[in-house]
Scaffold this motif. Structure first.
Motif, mmCIF file in Angstrom:
data_model
loop_
_atom_site.group_PDB
_atom_site.id
_atom_site.type_symbol
_atom_site.label_atom_id
_atom_site.label_comp_id
_atom_site.label_asym_id
_atom_site.label_seq_id
_atom_site.Cartn_x
_atom_site.Cartn_y
_atom_site.Cartn_z
ATOM 1 N N ARG A 125 1.104 4.065 -2.994
ATOM 2 C CA ARG A 125 0.915 5.515 -2.805
ATOM 3 C C ARG A 125 2.047 6.300 -3.450
ATOM 4 O O ARG A 125 1.829 7.332 -4.087
ATOM 5 C CB ARG A 125 0.802 5.846 -1.322
ATOM 6 C CG ARG A 125 -0.592 5.628 -0.773
ATOM 7 C CD ARG A 125 -0.745 6.192 0.632
ATOM 8 N NE ARG A 125 -0.031 5.422 1.653
ATOM 9 C CZ ARG A 125 -0.471 4.288 2.163
ATOM 10 N NH1 ARG A 125 -1.602 3.763 1.737
ATOM 11 N NH2 ARG A 125 0.212 3.648 3.084
ATOM 12 N N GLY A 156 0.816 -1.211 0.000
ATOM 13 C CA GLY A 156 0.000 0.000 0.000
ATOM 14 C C GLY A 156 0.851 1.262 0.000
ATOM 15 O O GLY A 156 0.552 2.230 -0.711
ATOM 16 N N GLU A 157 1.934 1.251 0.798
ATOM 17 C CA GLU A 157 2.841 2.404 0.830
ATOM 18 C C GLU A 157 3.534 2.570 -0.518
ATOM 19 O O GLU A 157 3.676 3.689 -1.023
ATOM 20 C CB GLU A 157 3.884 2.229 1.936
ATOM 21 C CG GLU A 157 3.309 2.314 3.350
ATOM 22 C CD GLU A 157 4.326 1.945 4.397
ATOM 23 O OE1 GLU A 157 4.589 2.789 5.264
ATOM 24 O OE2 GLU A 157 4.841 0.793 4.349
ATOM 25 N N ARG A 175 -0.561 -4.069 -8.955
ATOM 26 C CA ARG A 175 -0.467 -4.059 -7.493
ATOM 27 C C ARG A 175 0.236 -5.307 -6.967
ATOM 28 O O ARG A 175 1.004 -5.251 -6.014
ATOM 29 C CB ARG A 175 -1.875 -3.944 -6.911
ATOM 30 C CG ARG A 175 -1.919 -3.957 -5.425
ATOM 31 C CD ARG A 175 -3.320 -3.769 -4.925
ATOM 32 N NE ARG A 175 -3.333 -2.542 -4.163
ATOM 33 C CZ ARG A 175 -4.385 -1.831 -3.901
ATOM 34 N NH1 ARG A 175 -5.542 -2.183 -4.364
ATOM 35 N NH2 ARG A 175 -4.296 -0.749 -3.184
#
Length: 104
Positions: free
Chosen positions: A14, A10-11, A52
């Motif tokens: 971002r 997730g980091e 992802r």
């Protein structure tokens, strides 16, 4: 040998999305995340290559099982293509169906 990042996918996502949106440079996004600019570029490449899941997986190589499954998938794809062509020829009445290859 490259050091493995302890950042979550997730980091990493971002960081990549902030760079892709154009709001911030890769260097600035990397500084905010506490990683090198090269790492930010690597994450962006991984994201482009595999989405992802690529960020979650990182640069790990495929396992032998994954490589085997990929080879099997390609073989099945080719066999399906051949069968499709044979079926089209048969439906048009342009010939007889050749004998089926025995299954594995």
């Amino acid at each position: 040998m490259a050091k493995t990042s302890n950042k979550s996918s997730g980091e990493k996502l971002r960081v990549v999305l902030s760079v892709l949106r154009g709001g911030v440079s890769a260097a600035a996004a990397a500084r905010r995340a506490g990683v090198s600019e090269q790492t930010a570029h690597d994450w962006k490449r991984l994201f482009f290559d595999a989405g992802r899941e690529g960020l979650a997986r990182g640069r790990r190589r495929r396992s032998a099982r994954e490589a085997g499954l990929e080879a099997e998938r390609e073989e099945l794809k080719a066999a399906l293509g051949e069968a499709h062509v044979q079926l089209r020829v048969w439906r048009k009445g342009e010939g007889s169906l050749p004998p089926l290859r025995p299954s594995r």
